[in-house]
Design a protein around this motif. Sequence first.
Motif, PDB file in Angstrom:
ATOM      1  N   GLY A  31       0.831  -1.204   0.000  1.00  0.00           N
ATOM      2  CA  GLY A  31       0.000   0.000   0.000  1.00  0.00           C
ATOM      3  C   GLY A  31       0.867   1.256   0.000  1.00  0.00           C
ATOM      4  O   GLY A  31       0.651   2.186  -0.793  1.00  0.00           O
ATOM      5  N   ALA A  32       1.861   1.269   0.871  1.00  0.00           N
ATOM      6  CA  ALA A  32       2.747   2.434   0.971  1.00  0.00           C
ATOM      7  C   ALA A  32       3.432   2.681  -0.374  1.00  0.00           C
ATOM      8  O   ALA A  32       3.477   3.809  -0.876  1.00  0.00           O
ATOM      9  CB  ALA A  32       3.783   2.217   2.061  1.00  0.00           C
ATOM     10  N   ARG A  33       3.933   1.619  -0.959  1.00  0.00           N
ATOM     11  CA  ARG A  33       4.655   1.738  -2.231  1.00  0.00           C
ATOM     12  C   ARG A  33       3.754   2.304  -3.330  1.00  0.00           C
ATOM     13  O   ARG A  33       4.175   3.136  -4.124  1.00  0.00           O
ATOM     14  CB  ARG A  33       5.172   0.351  -2.621  1.00  0.00           C
ATOM     15  N   SER A  34       2.485   1.851  -3.330  1.00  0.00           N
ATOM     16  CA  SER A  34       1.579   2.295  -4.401  1.00  0.00           C
ATOM     17  C   SER A  34       1.377   3.808  -4.358  1.00  0.00           C
ATOM     18  O   SER A  34       1.332   4.469  -5.396  1.00  0.00           O
ATOM     19  CB  SER A  34       0.239   1.568  -4.317  1.00  0.00           C
ATOM     20  N   LEU A  35       1.310   4.374  -3.162  1.00  0.00           N
ATOM     21  CA  LEU A  35       1.142   5.821  -3.084  1.00  0.00           C
ATOM     22  C   LEU A  35       2.453   6.547  -3.387  1.00  0.00           C
ATOM     23  O   LEU A  35       2.458   7.573  -4.060  1.00  0.00           O
ATOM     24  CB  LEU A  35       0.597   6.242  -1.712  1.00  0.00           C
ATOM     25  N   GLU A  36       3.546   6.010  -2.895  1.00  0.00           N
ATOM     26  CA  GLU A  36       4.847   6.628  -3.209  1.00  0.00           C
ATOM     27  C   GLU A  36       5.054   6.698  -4.720  1.00  0.00           C
ATOM     28  O   GLU A  36       5.539   7.694  -5.258  1.00  0.00           O
ATOM     29  CB  GLU A  36       5.985   5.820  -2.570  1.00  0.00           C
ATOM     30  N   LEU A  37       4.628   5.653  -5.371  1.00  0.00           N
ATOM     31  CA  LEU A  37       4.749   5.598  -6.838  1.00  0.00           C
ATOM     32  C   LEU A  37       3.905   6.684  -7.496  1.00  0.00           C
ATOM     33  O   LEU A  37       4.332   7.356  -8.430  1.00  0.00           O
ATOM     34  CB  LEU A  37       4.265   4.216  -7.283  1.00  0.00           C
ATOM     35  N   ALA A  38       2.687   6.866  -6.968  1.00  0.00           N
ATOM     36  CA  ALA A  38       1.797   7.865  -7.547  1.00  0.00           C
ATOM     37  C   ALA A  38       2.339   9.274  -7.335  1.00  0.00           C
ATOM     38  O   ALA A  38       2.195  10.137  -8.197  1.00  0.00           O
ATOM     39  CB  ALA A  38       0.404   7.750  -6.940  1.00  0.00           C
ATOM     40  N   PRO A  90       9.605   7.964 -10.874  1.00  0.00           N
ATOM     41  CA  PRO A  90       9.820   6.816  -9.983  1.00  0.00           C
ATOM     42  C   PRO A  90      11.130   6.101 -10.313  1.00  0.00           C
ATOM     43  O   PRO A  90      11.400   5.811 -11.466  1.00  0.00           O
ATOM     44  CB  PRO A  90       8.640   5.894 -10.287  1.00  0.00           C
ATOM     45  N   ASP A  91      11.930   5.844  -9.272  1.00  0.00           N
ATOM     46  CA  ASP A  91      13.182   5.124  -9.549  1.00  0.00           C
ATOM     47  C   ASP A  91      13.004   3.624  -9.330  1.00  0.00           C
ATOM     48  O   ASP A  91      11.940   3.173  -8.919  1.00  0.00           O
ATOM     49  CB  ASP A  91      14.336   5.691  -8.720  1.00  0.00           C
ATOM     50  N   ALA A  92      14.060   2.902  -9.577  1.00  0.00           N
ATOM     51  CA  ALA A  92      13.991   1.437  -9.573  1.00  0.00           C
ATOM     52  C   ALA A  92      13.479   0.868  -8.253  1.00  0.00           C
ATOM     53  O   ALA A  92      12.795  -0.150  -8.232  1.00  0.00           O
ATOM     54  CB  ALA A  92      15.359   0.858  -9.908  1.00  0.00           C
ATOM     55  N   SER A  93      13.824   1.519  -7.141  1.00  0.00           N
ATOM     56  CA  SER A  93      13.407   0.966  -5.851  1.00  0.00           C
ATOM     57  C   SER A  93      11.889   0.959  -5.721  1.00  0.00           C
ATOM     58  O   SER A  93      11.311   0.109  -5.061  1.00  0.00           O
ATOM     59  CB  SER A  93      14.029   1.753  -4.692  1.00  0.00           C
ATOM     60  N   LEU A  94      11.237   1.913  -6.385  1.00  0.00           N
ATOM     61  CA  LEU A  94       9.783   1.969  -6.298  1.00  0.00           C
ATOM     62  C   LEU A  94       9.112   1.003  -7.259  1.00  0.00           C
ATOM     63  O   LEU A  94       7.960   0.636  -7.068  1.00  0.00           O
ATOM     64  CB  LEU A  94       9.279   3.393  -6.582  1.00  0.00           C
TER      65      LEU A  94
END
Lengths: 348, 345
Positions: free
Chosen positions: B309-316, B321-325
Amino acid sequence: MSETLGDAGPRRPVTLDDVARRAGVSQPTASRVLNGSARKVNEALRERVVTAARELGYTTNLSAQAVARGTSRTIALVISGISDPYFSAMAAAIMRQAELAGLRVSIAVTDRRSDRELELVREIRGHQPLAIILAGTGFLAPHPEDTLVDELRRYEETGGRVVLISRTDLPFETVSFDNHEGARQLARELAGLGYRRFLLLGSGTALLGMQQRIDGFVHGLADEGISHAADRILYPEFSWDGARRAIESLEEDTLREVELVFAITDDMALGAIAGLRSRGVSIPDDVAVAGFDDITTLRDIVPSLTTVHVALDTVAEEAIHRATTDGEVFTRKTVPAYPVLRESTPGV
Amino acid sequence: MSDLAGSVTLSQVADHAGVSLATASRALNGSTRKVKPELHQRVLASAAALGYSANVLAQSVARGASKTVAIVLGDIADPYFSAIASGVIRVAEANGLVVTMAATGGDADREDATLVAIKGQRPQAVILAGSRHIGEEAGERMAREVAAIERLGGRVSVIGSRTTTGRAVAVLNRAGAADLADALIDLGYRNFAIIAGNPDLVTAAERSTGFVEAAAARGIVIAPDRVIPSKFSRDGGYESVSALLASGARPDCVFAVADVVAVGAMAAIRNAGLVPGRDIAVAGFDDIQMLQDVTPSLTTVALPLAEIGARSLELALADNPDASLTAPIEGRVVVRDSTPPRRAD
């Protein structure tokens, strides 16, 4: 007052604004009178508004209000949490009822933090939902600041509806469960099964509804002639983990004396069970356990949990009714709660 | 400033109060910059007198998007979704955003309708957390709605699979299910039944296929009639396994494509007078929170749901977006009491 409408052109529907002008009041005041609001309006002003509305033939038109509100067939639900199975069950019940009324629900979570709650209500208000439902366990102390109340009042003034579920800290009417009576009846049933020595798990956070469950349970025991020692009531953190830790840190001789653990929620009852198991206690043979809420998602837990059933669907139905109804002045409504005996309390 | 004819605008409130537009905005919309108390009061009084409500559309025009992050999920009572939501909320909070959620019941049409309604909120980010549907039509429809949201200044992030395009958190469902199949075969299980969920949903299909393929690679063929479609819910697991057992079938292990389905499966086994784990083993997928109360403890493929969930928002929220995301998320097999080592017959 002899202003007439429609002199200069085609007739159009009477608006709230027309009524306000005719009555010589502000639009928010007219709205409060005609749309229903917890805020009182001066009797003389109320009379003027009602008279003006009648003279102009104004009818509270739901779709016109929706336009005035800016949207929508959406209801905003603000709840304390969703990881807690009680709240996700509550949210699901509200969504079911909303769906029957052709409404959509958007949900936001406060984690019982007043700063987040305020921020959420502010933002949500801007989306102009049909109603804002605030569901929670209700803080013991009234809300420390008036800002949340101000936001909610302003929202009402623009035609929005505020509906509360189990919130006793805000100056609006609420729908609640009969926490005291439900717990009281459960205590009486359990005493009837022969249990005499109890450990109660309450809430470390001061929540009125939860304290009512403790008080009700003690009252029920007293009804059966069992006086309950105050040191057999613990107030751990209001969570599954809190309950588990409370059981794990009990003195050995205290634990040995306990016949039944009552926790104020099913979630905490399950935490207590985990704590008991970690101490090698078998449920229900060594120690019985009871909770409160009757959460459906927990129905497959073994042994099945004795609890107090709260009619979530009734509450949800009432909440949606309040969210969609004009003109009625709502008072506090208490929904019955009754004990359900299951495998976790077979009797002594 | 306002899209709605007849609505009171912020400009009107500012004029009425005799303050600048900026001051009126700060007073009403909340700001870290303080407004002098007497000006603040005037603005509030004018807003009340005029019946102004902070119409988010007006703010959106000024800023491009509102403070809202909208999550579209399947079922609010499903612990899988609430775990994902908790991760989204954590990141939203850190970015001064508020999160709203809407549920679709897994229905593609409802998802479309929900997206249309969400557009009105001018969200800064939309997280599509429900499982994707297989099929071109569903893909195109979704692509149109996603484009519409992006035109309004929002970004859409999808929790999906390896094949999802756009900003996506790829969950390696297939590989996770394959690892689980291997682990169960290593424990001695041979005769499987799969409670496969809705075959139109990508997540369910990938988990089911991954399991079947890995078993086949180990020489174990799972017959098509042992891959049983079901509702993606506790009741789906209960009904399917009840029917399976009633037909006389006795698999030695049931794999349910989600933990909620597995819990229903265990209840059905118990209801048939059998002991889950000892008589018929059960495995699930997700490692949801409620497993802490399930006995025997359930073997599963653990997903870092909150992290997803956290990643999905960070991506948005990330412009680039870099490779870690964008790295895919792997599941981890966790063997528990519901799949004890099986003695060879």
